[in-house]
Design a protein around this motif. Structure first.
Motif, PDB file in Angstrom:
ATOM      1  N   VAL A  78      31.355  50.060  44.001  1.00 15.28           N
ATOM      2  CA  VAL A  78      31.870  49.905  42.693  1.00 15.28           C
ATOM      3  C   VAL A  78      30.818  50.423  41.549  1.00 15.28           C
ATOM      4  O   VAL A  78      29.544  50.100  41.994  1.00 15.28           O
ATOM      5  N   THR A  79      31.276  50.391  40.440  1.00 13.75           N
ATOM      6  CA  THR A  79      30.130  50.484  39.412  1.00 13.75           C
ATOM      7  C   THR A  79      30.327  49.308  38.527  1.00 13.75           C
ATOM      8  O   THR A  79      31.417  48.758  37.950  1.00 13.75           O
ATOM      9  N   ASP A  80      29.235  48.651  38.296  1.00 13.89           N
ATOM     10  CA  ASP A  80      29.241  47.191  37.646  1.00 13.89           C
ATOM     11  C   ASP A  80      29.451  47.613  36.265  1.00 13.89           C
ATOM     12  O   ASP A  80      28.466  48.646  35.706  1.00 13.89           O
ATOM     13  N   PRO A  81      30.336  47.159  35.522  1.00 16.32           N
ATOM     14  CA  PRO A  81      30.474  47.635  34.094  1.00 16.32           C
ATOM     15  C   PRO A  81      29.391  47.058  33.150  1.00 16.32           C
ATOM     16  O   PRO A  81      29.161  47.412  32.263  1.00 16.32           O
ATOM     17  N   THR A 106      40.705  48.238  43.896  1.00 14.13           N
ATOM     18  CA  THR A 106      42.093  48.020  43.611  1.00 14.13           C
ATOM     19  C   THR A 106      42.817  48.566  44.616  1.00 14.13           C
ATOM     20  O   THR A 106      44.074  48.592  44.789  1.00 14.13           O
ATOM     21  N   ASN A 107      42.115  48.958  45.809  1.00 16.00           N
ATOM     22  CA  ASN A 107      42.969  49.334  47.112  1.00 16.00           C
ATOM     23  C   ASN A 107      43.311  48.066  48.021  1.00 16.00           C
ATOM     24  O   ASN A 107      42.566  47.707  48.615  1.00 16.00           O
ATOM     25  N   GLU A 144      40.910  41.830  53.569  1.00 19.63           N
ATOM     26  CA  GLU A 144      41.521  41.279  54.824  1.00 19.63           C
ATOM     27  C   GLU A 144      42.982  41.053  54.940  1.00 19.63           C
ATOM     28  O   GLU A 144      43.447  41.415  55.901  1.00 19.63           O
ATOM     29  N   ASP A 145      43.503  40.665  53.881  1.00 23.91           N
ATOM     30  CA  ASP A 145      44.806  40.298  54.028  1.00 23.91           C
ATOM     31  C   ASP A 145      45.706  41.305  53.584  1.00 23.91           C
ATOM     32  O   ASP A 145      47.198  41.275  53.512  1.00 23.91           O
ATOM     33  N   GLY A 146      45.023  42.602  53.049  1.00 22.65           N
ATOM     34  CA  GLY A 146      45.867  43.456  52.578  1.00 22.65           C
ATOM     35  C   GLY A 146      46.548  43.204  51.201  1.00 22.65           C
ATOM     36  O   GLY A 146      47.195  44.226  50.739  1.00 22.65           O
ATOM     37  N   LYS A 147      46.358  42.295  50.376  1.00 21.28           N
ATOM     38  CA  LYS A 147      46.556  41.928  48.996  1.00 21.28           C
ATOM     39  C   LYS A 147      45.441  41.727  48.196  1.00 21.28           C
ATOM     40  O   LYS A 147      44.235  41.280  48.483  1.00 21.28           O
TER      41      LYS A 147
END
Length: 91
Positions: A12-15, A38-39, A44-47
């Protein structure tokens, strides 16, 4: 943030620093960075973890209102450039 852990390593790109950060699999990243993942398959739990709006990322005065930089379309080469590539004078 709770106990949400990453199932896979994520870039990720740190803002704040505008640098690429690697969030390793099996870790629980800080909330401000976790919000960038956001994926659901990355967790691990898919959420996606619940993020609280009470943790804003400090930014500059007008960072919220600045439009994102646009990538401009590639331009055609200057006239005569193709002729130079062909080895002719272009005339």
């Amino acid at each position: 943030m709770g106990a949400a852990k990453l199932a896979a390593s994520v870039y990720v790109t740190d803002p704040d620093t505008i640098q690429t950060v690697i969030l390793e699999a099996g870790t629980s990243p800080e909330a401000r960075l976790a919000a960038l993942v956001t994926n659901p398959a990355a967790w691990e739990d898919g959420k996606l973890p619940a993020t609280t709006p009470a943790e804003p990322t400090p930014k500059g005065d007008d960072a919220e209102t600045e439009p994102a930089a646009r990538k401009t379309a590639a331009r055609k080469p200057a006239r005569g450039r193709t002729a130079a590539a062909e080895g002719t004078s272009g005339q």
